[in-house]
Design an enzyme around this catalytic site. Structure first.
Site, short mmCIF file in Angstrom:
data_model
loop_
_atom_site.label_atom_id
_atom_site.label_comp_id
_atom_site.label_asym_id
_atom_site.label_seq_id
_atom_site.Cartn_x
_atom_site.Cartn_y
_atom_site.Cartn_z
N SER A 23 0.81 -1.21 0.00
CA SER A 23 0.00 0.00 0.00
C SER A 23 0.85 1.27 0.00
CB SER A 23 -0.96 -0.04 1.20
OG SER A 23 -1.98 0.89 1.08
N ASP B 16 10.31 5.71 -10.00
CA ASP B 16 9.90 6.45 -11.19
C ASP B 16 10.71 7.73 -11.37
OD1 ASP B 16 8.02 4.54 -11.81
OD2 ASP B 16 6.36 5.60 -10.85
N LYS C 186 -0.81 -4.39 -3.11
CA LYS C 186 -2.09 -3.85 -2.62
C LYS C 186 -2.22 -2.43 -3.15
CE LYS C 186 -5.71 -3.27 0.18
NZ LYS C 186 -5.98 -1.84 0.09
#
Length: 713
Positions: free
Chosen positions: A475, A486, A500
């Site tokens: 999460s 990224d 998740k």
């Protein structure tokens, strides 16, 4: 013995049925005297649930004949997944309902579900009553020298065609139980009474089943088709859910669920009593609970809420758990874990730091390690204007400044076992490592996309960075790690994360609550964290079994997909150095005793996954147990000899002493001499040490010499 991989697992537990969770899943086509019926409140609740799923769930599924058919199959699976109670004739009698469940449920008509449930109740009562009554004669007639086997999973097999087939199946199930108890050196005269007590307890609980039990399993067989995180919470379940969310419960700090007749550990609360004790692991199965030194209560087949009540208790009191470890090859293997109950405190969930001094390429470096167990924030203190309110970002910011002042050469963020928490904190924590920009995209079921992140430019840490993740990083952890990856801001190391990537909300119903998945997380690259999680740049061997742990192991998990990416800055050309980092990592792993040990264990795990049946010949079964223990001892001694430690005669040697030996040598290969190794922090294990080497291998990409002067505006 180093506790790298307790999940060298094969599914050798006998999967009867979820007697305790389903609690009474009998059916009433030939009606019993205690037929369970639904009521008007449940009808209204069912209609409300269908409406909310149709209007608000992320997947926007139509409740049609296709979903009705899946609902039918899933309901039977939840009641009798191992196909050991229903008869083929029962299934044929239910078949006309297959494409009618959508129409009946839309009208609040629960009769088909209750008919099936009552028939199951009937089969349970018949079977358990017969076992309790006939067990002494059954066990007395058993021949433990016969070469016969019990299939471990029957989910793909047909239901018994007749009573003879069903009786033979249960004879094998009980025989396997007896063999397990004999191998565990249970006195012969205690075996039958123990099994009788176990099945009598199950029968008692079945007889106590009520309409709410039937409603919950029926409705959740339907909600689970939307995704595994959408489910109906009965009034009692809602109360327990709210207690768990508050973290105020005095107990052991473990999240539990039912799996067949077992109570399984889902995860441990970081810094909770069980986590501190160190033996209980995710996917362990609890089979007995004892208060202090009292006799164990057998909890196989017990309802989850009853098991929870046994485990909960006053702060400072002692509870013992008898478990089948996730690493067990057969259910013959048990261990006893002693835990002192306590309350999980916010300060114990706080981020912490330490310094790792490590030799790399014949040079001594200092690395700062920041362990983040959860993404937390004290909302109440913040709302009251408390200038010292606690949050992950505030705590990490202070730790980061202290480490920089100490002159560290790089930072490792340790997110292992971090199951998530506050999305706000995941966004703000990312802001400590980037100048400005988005962190996450959130796509709602309405198709609207929201973006969040660091909106204004401010100072940030610009030095070498590595993020360590594992299968239990979930999460909010995945949002942070994904953003760092990224932005090419740091190297991601470890194993593929949990996956998740969905957001749930609670909504009130006529009775109880509905937890419903309404949104999905996406990275700024446009990739979802759902199902796939974050894939590390440099991968370690997977300690947790992906078939048992992670979103991809859950039925009906929402798929991975992509949306449009967001234009974003890329800080360093990290992809350019990844091949070199992997090559150097693999070269070190070829001679590292701890990683060789882990790979050996994982190879055994792969071999054990191929086991599909269990021998009921006692001599064969004992030989299997000795073989398992022999392999484990050989692997452990191979590691110990490579590290210059004395080999063990058996695996009963004090594990704490063995673990201490392992930690003593965790970083020996990085030190210039034995005396240097002795000065290493004993709490820093081989995975963190190797992450340090990987980070140091990547230093050239950051084009800095020291971190001490790498904050800027």
């Amino acid at each position: 013995m180093i506790n790298f991989c307790r999940n060298v697992v094969v599914k050798c537990a006998i999967n009867f049925c979820a007697v305790f969770l389903v609690a009474t899943t009998a059916l009433a086509i030939p009606s019993t005297d205690a037929t369970i019926a639904f009521n008007s409140e449940q009808s209204k609740t069912a209609i409300d649930i269908i409406s909310k799923l149709g209007n608000r769930h992320y997947s926007s599924q139509s409740f049609d004949d296709q979903l009705s058919s899946s609902f039918f199959d899933n309901y039977l699976k939840r009641l009798d997944g191992n196909k050991s109670f229903f008869m083929q004739a029962d299934i044929e009698a239910f078949e006309p309902y297959r494409y009618r469940l959508d129409n009946t449920l839309l009208k609040g008509d629960l009769e088909p579900g209750y008919i099936i449930f009552n028939r199951y109740q009937q089969r349970l009562i018949e079977r358990l009553s017969g076992i309790v009554e006939n067990l002494p004669e059954m066990v007395a007639s058993m021949d433990f020298t016969l070469d016969e086997e019990l299939e471990l999973e029957r989910k793909d097999d047909p239901w018994p065609l007749n009573t003879e087939q069903a009786d033979n199946l249960w004879r094998k199930i009980i025989k396997s139980r007896v063999v397990s108890l004999r191998i565990a050196e249970k006195p012969e005269e205690e075996i039958v009474p123990l099994l009788q007590k176990r099945y009598q307890n199950q029968l008692n609980r079945v007889m106590q089943s009520n309409s709410e039990d039937a409603f919950q399993v029926y409705i959740n067989s339907m909600t689970a088709l939307y995704d595994p995180h959408t489910n109906y919470l009965s009034p009692t379940t809602s109360e327990n859910f709210n207690i768990n969310m508050s973290l105020s419960l005095e107990g052991i700090g473990a999240v539990l669920q039912t799996e067949d007749e077992f109570t399984k550990v889902v995860r441990l609360v970081h810094s909770g009593p069980a986590d501190k004790e160190g033996q209980l692991q995710p996917s362990d199965k609890i089979v007995g609970v004892a208060q202090g030194d009292n006799e164990f209560t057998d909890v196989i087949g017990m309802r989850l809420d009853e098991v929870v009540q046994l485990i909960r208790g006053k702060k400072g009191s002692r509870v013992q758990l008898q478990v089948i470890p996730v690493s067990a090859k057969t259910e013959d293997e048990h261990s006893v874990i002693d835990i002192i109950r306590d309350t999980v405190k916010l300060e114990e969930q706080s981020a912490k730091s330490e310094i790792l001094e490590i030799y790399h390429d014949e040079q001594l470096f200092k690395l700062g390690i920041i362990d983040i167990p959860a993404f937390y924030i004290d909302f109440e203190a913040m709302r009251k204007g408390d200038p010292n309110y606690k949050s992950t970002t505030r705590d990490v910011s202070k730790l980061l400044k202290d480490l920089i002042a100490d002159g560290v050469d790089g930072i490792i963020i340790d997110l292992r076992e971090n199951g998530g928490g506050s999305l706000q904190e995941a966004n703000q924590l990312t802001g400590l490592f980037i100048e400005q920009g988005p962190t996450v995209q959130i796509r709602h079921s309405s198709k609207q996309i929201y973006r969040d992140g660091k909106r204004t430019s401010s100072s940030y840490y610009t030095g070498p960075l590595a993020v360590l993740i594992n299968r239990l990083s979930a999460s909010a952890s995945e949002i942070f790690a994904g953003a760092i990856q990224d932005y090419q801001r740091g190297v991601i190391v470890g194993t593929q994360s949990f996956g998740k990537g969905t957001v749930q909300s609670l909504t009130a119903l006529e009775q109880g609550q509905l937890k419903i998945t309404e949104s999905k997380f996406y990275r700024i690259s446009g990739e979802s964290t759902q199902h796939r999680g974050v894939v590390p740049d440099v991968a370690f061997p997977a300690i947790y079994d992906k078939q048992k742990v992670g979103e991809s192991s859950l039925d009906n998990a929402l798929a991975w997909d992509t949306i449009n990416p967001i234009r974003h800055r890329k800080y360093f050309d990290i992809p350019a150095v990844i091949p070199a980092l992997i090559a150097k990592h693999e070269q070190r792993m070829e001679t590292d005793p701890d990683f060789i040990f882990l790979k050996d264990q994982l190879q055994v795990m792969e071999e054990n996954r191929k086991i599909t049946s269990l021998s009921l010949n006692e001599e064969t079964r004992r030989a299997l147990q000795l073989s398992i223990e022999g392999k484990a001892l050989a692997i452990e001694n191979k590691r110990r000899i490579a590290k210059g430690l004395e080999p063990l005669d058996d695996l009963e040697t004090d594990e704490s002493e063995s673990a201490a030996d392992a930690n003593t040598a965790d970083t020996a290969d990085t030190a210039a001499s034995a005396s240097d190794a002795e000065d290493e922090d004993k709490e820093i294990g081989p995975l963190l040490t190797e992450t340090g080497h990987i980070l140091l291998d990547s230093l050239t990409v950051y084009q800095v010499d020291k971190v001490a002067a790498t904050t800027k505006r």
